[in-house]
Enzyme design. Structure first.
Site, PDB file in Angstrom:
ATOM      1  N   SER A  65       0.787  -1.239   0.000  1.00  0.00           N
ATOM      2  CA  SER A  65       0.000   0.000   0.000  1.00  0.00           C
ATOM      3  C   SER A  65       0.820   1.290   0.000  1.00  0.00           C
ATOM      4  O   SER A  65       0.247   2.362  -0.203  1.00  0.00           O
ATOM      5  CB  SER A  65      -0.942   0.022   1.197  1.00  0.00           C
ATOM      6  OG  SER A  65      -2.117  -0.661   0.858  1.00  0.00           O
ATOM      7  N   LYS A  68       0.468   3.518  -2.952  1.00  0.00           N
ATOM      8  CA  LYS A  68      -0.687   4.417  -3.124  1.00  0.00           C
ATOM      9  C   LYS A  68      -0.279   5.887  -3.086  1.00  0.00           C
ATOM     10  O   LYS A  68      -0.921   6.734  -3.697  1.00  0.00           O
ATOM     11  CB  LYS A  68      -1.740   4.110  -2.054  1.00  0.00           C
ATOM     12  CG  LYS A  68      -2.382   2.738  -2.263  1.00  0.00           C
ATOM     13  CD  LYS A  68      -3.241   2.292  -1.087  1.00  0.00           C
ATOM     14  CE  LYS A  68      -3.844   0.910  -1.386  1.00  0.00           C
ATOM     15  NZ  LYS A  68      -4.433   0.267  -0.219  1.00  0.00           N
ATOM     16  N   TYR A 192      -3.448  -1.957 -10.730  1.00  0.00           N
ATOM     17  CA  TYR A 192      -3.398  -1.828  -9.263  1.00  0.00           C
ATOM     18  C   TYR A 192      -2.601  -2.980  -8.624  1.00  0.00           C
ATOM     19  O   TYR A 192      -1.759  -2.767  -7.747  1.00  0.00           O
ATOM     20  CB  TYR A 192      -4.837  -1.785  -8.708  1.00  0.00           C
ATOM     21  CG  TYR A 192      -4.895  -1.811  -7.207  1.00  0.00           C
ATOM     22  CD1 TYR A 192      -4.638  -0.665  -6.452  1.00  0.00           C
ATOM     23  CD2 TYR A 192      -5.176  -2.999  -6.522  1.00  0.00           C
ATOM     24  CE1 TYR A 192      -4.667  -0.705  -5.070  1.00  0.00           C
ATOM     25  CE2 TYR A 192      -5.203  -3.042  -5.138  1.00  0.00           C
ATOM     26  CZ  TYR A 192      -4.947  -1.897  -4.414  1.00  0.00           C
ATOM     27  OH  TYR A 192      -4.960  -1.934  -3.052  1.00  0.00           O
ATOM     28  N   TYR A 244      -4.013   3.093   7.907  1.00  0.00           N
ATOM     29  CA  TYR A 244      -5.270   2.358   8.068  1.00  0.00           C
ATOM     30  C   TYR A 244      -6.049   2.963   9.233  1.00  0.00           C
ATOM     31  O   TYR A 244      -6.108   4.174   9.388  1.00  0.00           O
ATOM     32  CB  TYR A 244      -5.006   0.852   8.270  1.00  0.00           C
ATOM     33  CG  TYR A 244      -4.065   0.270   7.254  1.00  0.00           C
ATOM     34  CD1 TYR A 244      -4.464   0.140   5.928  1.00  0.00           C
ATOM     35  CD2 TYR A 244      -2.772  -0.116   7.586  1.00  0.00           C
ATOM     36  CE1 TYR A 244      -3.603  -0.380   4.973  1.00  0.00           C
ATOM     37  CE2 TYR A 244      -1.911  -0.640   6.636  1.00  0.00           C
ATOM     38  CZ  TYR A 244      -2.327  -0.767   5.334  1.00  0.00           C
ATOM     39  OH  TYR A 244      -1.481  -1.265   4.396  1.00  0.00           O
ATOM     40  N   VAL A 262       1.161  -3.651   3.919  1.00  0.00           N
ATOM     41  CA  VAL A 262       1.134  -4.933   4.617  1.00  0.00           C
ATOM     42  C   VAL A 262       2.392  -5.782   4.370  1.00  0.00           C
ATOM     43  O   VAL A 262       2.572  -6.816   4.997  1.00  0.00           O
ATOM     44  CB  VAL A 262      -0.127  -5.774   4.285  1.00  0.00           C
ATOM     45  CG1 VAL A 262      -1.386  -5.126   4.836  1.00  0.00           C
ATOM     46  CG2 VAL A 262      -0.240  -6.042   2.799  1.00  0.00           C
TER      47      VAL A 262
HETATM   48  N1  GLU Z   1      -2.426  -5.559  -2.116  1.00  0.00           N
HETATM   49  C1  GLU Z   1      -3.204  -5.309  -0.953  1.00  0.00           C
HETATM   50  C2  GLU Z   1      -4.654  -5.195  -1.296  1.00  0.00           C
HETATM   51  O1  GLU Z   1      -5.004  -4.496  -2.209  1.00  0.00           O
HETATM   52  C3  GLU Z   1      -2.716  -4.037  -0.320  1.00  0.00           C
HETATM   53  C4  GLU Z   1      -2.659  -4.285   1.078  1.00  0.00           C
HETATM   54  C5  GLU Z   1      -2.028  -3.160   1.847  1.00  0.00           C
HETATM   55  O2  GLU Z   1      -0.798  -2.996   1.878  1.00  0.00           O
HETATM   56  O3  GLU Z   1      -2.828  -2.450   2.478  1.00  0.00           O
HETATM   57  O4  GLU Z   1      -5.470  -5.814  -0.662  1.00  0.00           O
END
Ligand code: GLU
Length: 308
Positions: A65, A68, A192, A244, A262
């Site tokens: 993530s 992002k 993505y 988060y 994650v």
């Molecule tokens: N590839 C994970 C997902 O899209 C991202 C998880 C993360 O790092 O929050 O579920």
């Protein structure tokens, strides 16, 4: 005696030795579950170009993530302020992959750092291009920002993300139903899943994120990456939404904009001073690197680094 940056980083690294292996490694895909929980890397890169590293800062991990932040930067460069019509900038207070809020808020995700929001920024990166062009643009952006042509995707992770990405398919279909995605769901998600699968080291990540500490200009190359005002907004969103459902806790403990993934990595920005990347795969109950967060808290305290 005044300690140098290298001494502070080494001291924090040594303090973390006893905690190595803490937390729980993400296990939703095999490639992440197999990572050695005892890994720990830390890299600080200042706007003057001084680097201080500790431990496994040379070892690539799955960016997940944290990517992002970079697709948000790319989307803002493509759409400008119009992006904010399609994605909000409020903390979600829900899990990163929650669908409930999306229904209540008519397919406009709360912020660009939860999955739904990142799928929208990815759609903006993909607009008018083929899947391959979108994927290549993301890879090249990382390579340029990190000044390192070796950065690449882990194809196995990208494949596993697609095989297990049922919730992401739900989120994307939902947003497409609300007309908030322009490309086909499958195409957006292929891009993505690739961005989540970038393999990167702490050293490369700190280098790639350094422009965020310098008002949008990469201080080492002199290149403007994004405007000063957009940089402030990215940092604000990282501070309020980057961890988060524990973003408030991270702001409280560390006091700096940051984004976790994650894979156990965290990119942290010290405006005007430095970028910090830390990696330790074990996660706490909120999905943030347990030992990484602790290391950042201690480093920020030692350095007196805080935006407050
Ligand atoms: N590839 C994970 C997902 O899209 C991202 C998880 C993360 O790092 O929050 O579920």
């Amino acid at each position: 005696m005044v300690e140098t940056l290298a001494e502070h980083v080494a001291a924090v690294g040594h303090e973390m030795e006893q905690y190595r292996g803490g937390g729980k490694v993400a296990d939703y895909i095999p490639a992440l579950a197999q990572v050695d929980a005892k890994r720990f890397g830390l890299c600080v890169l200042t706007c003057e170009g001084e680097t201080a590293q500790y431990g496994d800062s040379w070892m690539p991990f799955s960016i997940q993530s944290i990517s992002k932040v970079f697709t948000l930067t790319m989307a803002l460069n493509r759409l400008g302020e119009d992006l904010w019509k399609r994605v909000g900038r409020e903390p979600s207070g829900s899990r990163f992959n929650s669908i409930v809020q999306l229904e209540n808020e008519a397919g406009v995700p709360r912020n660009p750092l939860i999955n739904a929001g990142a799928i929208v920024t990815t759609d903006a990166v993909l607009a008018g291009r083929t899947i391959q062009e979108g994927i290549d643009d993301i890879r090249n952006t990382f390579r340029t920002l990190a000044d390192d042509k070796t950065i690449d995707f882990d194809p196995q992770v990208a494949r596993s993300e697609a095989e297990t990405g049922f919730r992401n398919y739900s989120l994307a279909n939902f947003m497409r139903g609300f007309d908030n995605l322009n490309s086909e769901v499958e195409d957006v998600l292929q891009v993505y899943f690739h961005q989540c699968a970038i393999r990167i080291t702490c050293k490369q990540l700190a280098r790639a994120g350094l422009f965020l500490a310098n008002q949008g200009v990469d201080p080492l190359s002199g290149n403007r990456i994004i405007s000063e005002s957009a940089t402030r907004r990215i940092n604000a969103v990282m501070l309020t939404c980057g961890h988060y459902d524990a973003s408030g806790e991270f702001a409280f403990q560390v006091g700096l904009p940051g984004k976790s993934g994650v894979g156990g990595g965290i990119l942290t920005v010290v405006p005007g001073r430095a970028a910090i990347a830390v990696w330790s795969p074990g996660l706490n109950e909120y999905g943030n690197s347990q030992v990484g967060t602790m290391a950042l808290e201690r480093l920020a305290t030692r350095m007196g680094w805080s935006i407050f």
